[in-house]
Design a protein around this motif. Sequence first.
Motif, PDB file in Angstrom:
ATOM      1  N   MET A   1       0.855  -1.163   0.000  1.00 66.37           N
ATOM      2  CA  MET A   1       0.000   0.000   0.000  1.00 66.37           C
ATOM      3  C   MET A   1       0.905   1.232   0.000  1.00 66.37           C
ATOM      4  O   MET A   1       1.840   1.303   0.796  1.00 66.37           O
ATOM      5  CB  MET A   1      -0.900  -0.021   1.235  1.00 66.37           C
ATOM      6  CG  MET A   1      -1.848   1.130   1.310  1.00 66.37           C
ATOM      7  SD  MET A   1      -2.907   1.189   2.787  1.00 66.37           S
ATOM      8  CE  MET A   1      -3.272  -0.481   3.147  1.00 66.37           C
ATOM      9  N   PRO A   2       0.632   2.191  -0.861  1.00 65.98           N
ATOM     10  CA  PRO A   2       1.447   3.408  -0.863  1.00 65.98           C
ATOM     11  C   PRO A   2       1.338   4.140   0.482  1.00 65.98           C
ATOM     12  O   PRO A   2       0.303   4.084   1.143  1.00 65.98           O
ATOM     13  CB  PRO A   2       0.835   4.257  -1.971  1.00 65.98           C
ATOM     14  CG  PRO A   2      -0.058   3.360  -2.749  1.00 65.98           C
ATOM     15  CD  PRO A   2      -0.420   2.219  -1.872  1.00 65.98           C
ATOM     16  N   ASP A   3       2.402   4.830   0.863  1.00 67.34           N
ATOM     17  CA  ASP A   3       2.411   5.545   2.143  1.00 67.34           C
ATOM     18  C   ASP A   3       1.225   6.490   2.302  1.00 67.34           C
ATOM     19  O   ASP A   3       0.630   6.566   3.370  1.00 67.34           O
ATOM     20  CB  ASP A   3       3.705   6.345   2.309  1.00 67.34           C
ATOM     21  CG  ASP A   3       4.895   5.449   2.609  1.00 67.34           C
ATOM     22  OD1 ASP A   3       4.676   4.281   2.978  1.00 67.34           O
ATOM     23  OD2 ASP A   3       6.021   5.920   2.471  1.00 67.34           O
ATOM     24  N   TYR A   4       0.871   7.200   1.246  1.00 65.32           N
ATOM     25  CA  TYR A   4      -0.221   8.176   1.355  1.00 65.32           C
ATOM     26  C   TYR A   4      -1.570   7.513   1.594  1.00 65.32           C
ATOM     27  O   TYR A   4      -2.523   8.163   2.018  1.00 65.32           O
ATOM     28  CB  TYR A   4      -0.286   9.054   0.099  1.00 65.32           C
ATOM     29  CG  TYR A   4      -0.650   8.284  -1.153  1.00 65.32           C
ATOM     30  CD1 TYR A   4      -1.966   7.964  -1.440  1.00 65.32           C
ATOM     31  CD2 TYR A   4       0.329   7.870  -2.046  1.00 65.32           C
ATOM     32  CE1 TYR A   4      -2.306   7.244  -2.575  1.00 65.32           C
ATOM     33  CE2 TYR A   4       0.006   7.170  -3.184  1.00 65.32           C
ATOM     34  CZ  TYR A   4      -1.317   6.854  -3.446  1.00 65.32           C
ATOM     35  OH  TYR A   4      -1.635   6.142  -4.567  1.00 65.32           O
ATOM     36  N   ALA A   5      -1.674   6.207   1.330  1.00 63.41           N
ATOM     37  CA  ALA A   5      -2.962   5.517   1.443  1.00 63.41           C
ATOM     38  C   ALA A   5      -3.234   4.986   2.849  1.00 63.41           C
ATOM     39  O   ALA A   5      -4.314   4.467   3.101  1.00 63.41           O
ATOM     40  CB  ALA A   5      -3.038   4.383   0.429  1.00 63.41           C
ATOM     41  N   HIS A   6      -2.302   5.145   3.772  1.00 66.64           N
ATOM     42  CA  HIS A   6      -2.543   4.629   5.125  1.00 66.64           C
ATOM     43  C   HIS A   6      -3.756   5.286   5.779  1.00 66.64           C
ATOM     44  O   HIS A   6      -4.451   4.637   6.552  1.00 66.64           O
ATOM     45  CB  HIS A   6      -1.292   4.792   5.991  1.00 66.64           C
ATOM     46  CG  HIS A   6      -0.214   3.843   5.583  1.00 66.64           C
ATOM     47  ND1 HIS A   6       0.037   2.682   6.245  1.00 66.64           N
ATOM     48  CD2 HIS A   6       0.653   3.876   4.539  1.00 66.64           C
ATOM     49  CE1 HIS A   6       1.022   2.042   5.650  1.00 66.64           C
ATOM     50  NE2 HIS A   6       1.413   2.745   4.609  1.00 66.64           N
ATOM     51  N   ASP A  10      -8.481   1.278   5.446  1.00 68.50           N
ATOM     52  CA  ASP A  10      -9.635   0.390   5.542  1.00 68.50           C
ATOM     53  C   ASP A  10     -10.328   0.253   4.194  1.00 68.50           C
ATOM     54  O   ASP A  10     -10.728  -0.838   3.797  1.00 68.50           O
ATOM     55  CB  ASP A  10     -10.607   0.866   6.622  1.00 68.50           C
ATOM     56  CG  ASP A  10     -11.078   2.298   6.437  1.00 68.50           C
ATOM     57  OD1 ASP A  10     -10.437   3.067   5.681  1.00 68.50           O
ATOM     58  OD2 ASP A  10     -12.083   2.664   7.068  1.00 68.50           O
ATOM     59  N   ARG A  11     -10.432   1.333   3.463  1.00 66.43           N
ATOM     60  CA  ARG A  11     -11.066   1.291   2.145  1.00 66.43           C
ATOM     61  C   ARG A  11     -10.203   0.541   1.136  1.00 66.43           C
ATOM     62  O   ARG A  11     -10.715  -0.193   0.294  1.00 66.43           O
ATOM     63  CB  ARG A  11     -11.339   2.698   1.642  1.00 66.43           C
ATOM     64  CG  ARG A  11     -12.319   3.447   2.518  1.00 66.43           C
ATOM     65  CD  ARG A  11     -12.537   4.831   1.992  1.00 66.43           C
ATOM     66  NE  ARG A  11     -13.092   5.678   3.036  1.00 66.43           N
ATOM     67  CZ  ARG A  11     -13.557   6.875   2.806  1.00 66.43           C
ATOM     68  NH1 ARG A  11     -13.534   7.389   1.589  1.00 66.43           N
ATOM     69  NH2 ARG A  11     -14.048   7.595   3.787  1.00 66.43           N
ATOM     70  N   VAL A  12      -8.883   0.735   1.229  1.00 67.25           N
ATOM     71  CA  VAL A  12      -7.967   0.031   0.328  1.00 67.25           C
ATOM     72  C   VAL A  12      -8.053  -1.475   0.580  1.00 67.25           C
ATOM     73  O   VAL A  12      -8.150  -2.266  -0.365  1.00 67.25           O
ATOM     74  CB  VAL A  12      -6.522   0.543   0.508  1.00 67.25           C
ATOM     75  CG1 VAL A  12      -5.537  -0.313  -0.270  1.00 67.25           C
ATOM     76  CG2 VAL A  12      -6.409   2.005   0.075  1.00 67.25           C
ATOM     77  N   MET A  13      -8.035  -1.887   1.836  1.00 60.92           N
ATOM     78  CA  MET A  13      -8.122  -3.316   2.156  1.00 60.92           C
ATOM     79  C   MET A  13      -9.445  -3.914   1.681  1.00 60.92           C
ATOM     80  O   MET A  13      -9.471  -5.008   1.117  1.00 60.92           O
ATOM     81  CB  MET A  13      -7.943  -3.546   3.654  1.00 60.92           C
ATOM     82  CG  MET A  13      -6.520  -3.328   4.122  1.00 60.92           C
ATOM     83  SD  MET A  13      -5.287  -4.321   3.232  1.00 60.92           S
ATOM     84  CE  MET A  13      -5.833  -5.975   3.607  1.00 60.92           C
ATOM     85  N   ARG A  18     -12.493  -7.438  -1.989  1.00 62.27           N
ATOM     86  CA  ARG A  18     -13.510  -7.603  -3.040  1.00 62.27           C
ATOM     87  C   ARG A  18     -12.884  -8.015  -4.369  1.00 62.27           C
ATOM     88  O   ARG A  18     -13.403  -8.884  -5.069  1.00 62.27           O
ATOM     89  CB  ARG A  18     -14.300  -6.307  -3.204  1.00 62.27           C
ATOM     90  CG  ARG A  18     -15.216  -6.035  -2.032  1.00 62.27           C
ATOM     91  CD  ARG A  18     -15.935  -4.724  -2.181  1.00 62.27           C
ATOM     92  NE  ARG A  18     -16.913  -4.539  -1.119  1.00 62.27           N
ATOM     93  CZ  ARG A  18     -17.435  -3.382  -0.805  1.00 62.27           C
ATOM     94  NH1 ARG A  18     -17.098  -2.267  -1.449  1.00 62.27           N
ATOM     95  NH2 ARG A  18     -18.318  -3.297   0.166  1.00 62.27           N
ATOM     96  N   GLN A  19     -11.750  -7.400  -4.708  1.00 57.92           N
ATOM     97  CA  GLN A  19     -11.061  -7.707  -5.958  1.00 57.92           C
ATOM     98  C   GLN A  19     -10.614  -9.178  -5.989  1.00 57.92           C
ATOM     99  O   GLN A  19     -10.648  -9.805  -7.042  1.00 57.92           O
ATOM    100  CB  GLN A  19      -9.854  -6.788  -6.126  1.00 57.92           C
ATOM    101  CG  GLN A  19      -9.150  -6.922  -7.466  1.00 57.92           C
ATOM    102  CD  GLN A  19      -7.956  -5.988  -7.566  1.00 57.92           C
ATOM    103  OE1 GLN A  19      -7.184  -5.861  -6.629  1.00 57.92           O
ATOM    104  NE2 GLN A  19      -7.835  -5.324  -8.702  1.00 57.92           N
ATOM    105  N   ALA A  73     -11.876   4.023  -8.067  1.00 56.53           N
ATOM    106  CA  ALA A  73     -12.527   4.746  -6.970  1.00 56.53           C
ATOM    107  C   ALA A  73     -12.871   3.753  -5.862  1.00 56.53           C
ATOM    108  O   ALA A  73     -13.207   2.597  -6.124  1.00 56.53           O
ATOM    109  CB  ALA A  73     -13.797   5.423  -7.472  1.00 56.53           C
ATOM    110  N   LEU A  74     -12.728   4.211  -4.623  1.00 51.94           N
ATOM    111  CA  LEU A  74     -13.023   3.366  -3.469  1.00 51.94           C
ATOM    112  C   LEU A  74     -14.385   3.732  -2.904  1.00 51.94           C
ATOM    113  O   LEU A  74     -14.731   4.898  -2.834  1.00 51.94           O
ATOM    114  CB  LEU A  74     -11.944   3.554  -2.397  1.00 51.94           C
ATOM    115  CG  LEU A  74     -10.525   3.199  -2.834  1.00 51.94           C
ATOM    116  CD1 LEU A  74      -9.527   3.628  -1.769  1.00 51.94           C
ATOM    117  CD2 LEU A  74     -10.408   1.725  -3.137  1.00 51.94           C
ATOM    118  N   SER A  75     -15.116   2.701  -2.485  1.00 51.10           N
ATOM    119  CA  SER A  75     -16.435   2.982  -1.894  1.00 51.10           C
ATOM    120  C   SER A  75     -16.377   2.926  -0.401  1.00 51.10           C
ATOM    121  O   SER A  75     -15.421   2.533   0.194  1.00 51.10           O
ATOM    122  CB  SER A  75     -17.457   1.978  -2.399  1.00 51.10           C
ATOM    123  OG  SER A  75     -17.025   0.655  -2.188  1.00 51.10           O
TER     124      SER A  75
END
Length: 75
Positions: A1-6, A10-13, A18-19, A73-75
């Motif tokens: 996960m990129p640093d900025y996405a921490h 929760d949305r990234v995970m 789902r993917q 896009a993340l939901s």
Amino acid sequence: MPDYAHVIGDRVMLHYVRQAGLAQAHSPETSVFYRCGKDGIYRRLGEPIPPGVGPPPDYQAGLSRWLADGHPALS
């Protein structure tokens, strides 16, 4: 996960779960307990803000960078 996405971790995970096509389920039992270090949830619930709790991070900046890097896009 990129640093900025921490800040949106929760949305990234959830996106990756789902993917991957993994099954999801909800439990009526308490399964996670942690202290929130940001004041937003306390404000929304009308609870006193504990000492040491800070302001929320810039979630929008994380979401914007996620999209700019070509992620969906993340939901």
